[in-house]
Write a protein that holds these residues in place. Structure first.
Motif, PDB file in Angstrom:
ATOM      1  N   LEU A 111       0.828  -1.212   0.000  1.00  0.00           N
ATOM      2  CA  LEU A 111       0.000   0.000   0.000  1.00  0.00           C
ATOM      3  C   LEU A 111       0.861   1.259   0.000  1.00  0.00           C
ATOM      4  N   VAL A 112       1.903   1.292   0.816  1.00  0.00           N
ATOM      5  CA  VAL A 112       2.755   2.487   0.881  1.00  0.00           C
ATOM      6  C   VAL A 112       4.212   2.080   0.659  1.00  0.00           C
ATOM      7  N   TRP A 113       4.811   2.637  -0.371  1.00  0.00           N
ATOM      8  CA  TRP A 113       6.229   2.356  -0.682  1.00  0.00           C
ATOM      9  C   TRP A 113       6.800   3.588  -1.361  1.00  0.00           C
ATOM     10  N   HIS A 114       8.090   3.819  -1.177  1.00  0.00           N
ATOM     11  CA  HIS A 114       8.697   5.010  -1.786  1.00  0.00           C
ATOM     12  C   HIS A 114       9.074   4.780  -3.251  1.00  0.00           C
ATOM     13  N   ASN A 115       8.961   3.532  -3.718  1.00  0.00           N
ATOM     14  CA  ASN A 115       9.181   3.253  -5.150  1.00  0.00           C
ATOM     15  C   ASN A 115       7.849   2.905  -5.804  1.00  0.00           C
ATOM     16  N   ALA A 116       7.876   2.817  -7.127  1.00  0.00           N
ATOM     17  CA  ALA A 116       6.655   2.508  -7.884  1.00  0.00           C
ATOM     18  C   ALA A 116       5.528   3.472  -7.520  1.00  0.00           C
TER      19      ALA A 116
END
Ligand code: 9MR
Length: 372
Positions: A111-116
């Protein structure tokens, strides 16, 4: 919103419905998932929807070996909300359709990631905390609304911890304290982690909420530091009565990294003691700088390393293992320029080789399950 159940079948197209996916090439019952299940373990793999839909050998291998599927890309923010407010469940629907047709379970990543992140997201977060909170709430609402009840386990936040100084990871995003410095951290401070977990729990009371990260397995000062940082984060979340159910150890292993069972086992047991499950979520294994002569020797080194780590995790009570792909052919290890080999060789860090033949790592996993 139309649920993913309907979208999944539509996304899979008529071919998948009128003509079931290829029969597994091997007799049913001897895949890794079957061997794992016999010992109370759930085994799965990351999958790519396009390959599931177009490549029968790939689809048959997934059907035969895995019981739990996680989309390698299709559930990331850039896939699901490429433009603000416009959700696209098409690519995820392909994976969901396959999972339903083959009676596999699905987990969500991430749900939360700094990539994609889609292009619009970082500028939106930079507009300030109120806007960042609204964007996060809308994404979680939109995604969980559509993926419930199909996905019962999500990596709610992925890779929120910084890599401690001295670590050998290629990603050296700067740190703020123990946290990775990302657009989320800049917008909301570390509270974004708690906010995401709370929003997910509010939206879906029985969803398993997982924090997923890498670099937590080895016997190095920086892996130990990262384990301590993870424990500090988990303690702080639980002290704040923040909902959290599991920690995912990505386990992107490297045979050159020292390993000893005790630090990993102790870490897993500490997490269990805090009431959390521990999953291996993205297992694969990079080979060393110097390869031994001959494929058998190479595969033997990978297998021995994997067996040590997975065996340790299972002995410590981990009950879920997913590889990040099944075959060397489709692996990010051979696609990502930062981790691909520079000597013209391909990493052999998956259970199946590039021709989908079972190799020593497959046997190592089978042995680890058998002795769990
Ligand atoms: O394997 C994935 C690769 O195909 C994608 O291009 C990339 C960006 O979406 O993500 C890779 O998967 C990563 C995972 O989502 C999080 N942990 C590290 C994985 C390998 O980079």
């Amino acid at each position: 919103m139309l649920g993913l159940v309907g979208l999944g079948l539509a996304g899979c197209g008529t071919r998948a419905r009128s003509q079931p996916m290829t029969e597994p090439a091997r007799p049913p019952g001897d895949g890794l998932a079957d061997l794992a299940r016999a010992h109370g373990i759930s085994f799965g793999t990351a999958v790519q929807g396009e390959l599931l839909a177009q490549d029968q050998v790939y689809a048959a291998a997934v059907a035969a070996e895995a019981q739990l599927l996680v989309p390698e890309w299709e559930a990331k923010w850039e896939a699901l909300q490429p433009r603000e407010g416009e959700f696209d469940f098409g690519p995820l629907g392909v994976v969901a359709g396959f999972a339903q047709a083959q009676r596999k379970q699905l987990r969500g990543h991430a749900l939360v990631w700094h990539n994609a992140m889609p292009d619009w997201l970082a500028p939106a977060l930079a507009e300030g905390p109120a806007r960042a909170r609204a964007v996060l709430a809308a994404h979680i609402e939109g995604v969980l609304g559509a993926t419930q009840p199909l996905i019962r386990d999500w990596d709610v936040v992925n890779e929120v911890l910084a890599n401690p100084p001295g670590s050998r990871f290629t990603d050296q995003t700067p740190a703020r304290g123990i946290f990775r410095d990302t657009p989320w951290l800049r917008a909301l401070g570390p509270d974004y982690i708690e906010l995401a977990l709370r929003l997910a729990r509010e939206r879906d009371r029985t969803l398993r909420l997982t924090i997923n990260d890498y670099g937590l397995e080895g016997d190095t000062p920086w892996a130990e530091q990262k384990r301590q940082n993870m424990l500090a984060l988990v303690r702080a979340l639980l002290a704040a009565r923040c909902p959290l159910d599991a920690v995912g150890l990505q386990a992107h292993l490297q045979v050159d990294e020292p390993f000893r069972p005790e630090p990993l086992a102790g870490f897993i047991q500490t997490l269990h003691g805090m009431g959390l499950a521990v999953l291996i979520t993205e297992l694969d294994c990079r080979e060393g700088a110097n390869l031994p002569p001959g494929q058998e020797a190479r595969d033997g080194i990978v297998a021995a390393y994997v067996q040590q780590v997975v065996g340790t995790a299972l002995a410590a009570g981990c009950r879920t293992v997913l590889t990040w792909g099944l075959s060397d052919r489709d692996s990010w290890l051979n696609r990502d320029p930062d981790v691909a080999r520079r000597d013209g060789q391909q990493h052999r860090g998956h259970p199946l080789d590039a021709e989908f033949r079972r190799k020593a790592m497959w046997q190592a996993l089978a042995r680890s399950f058998a002795s769990a």
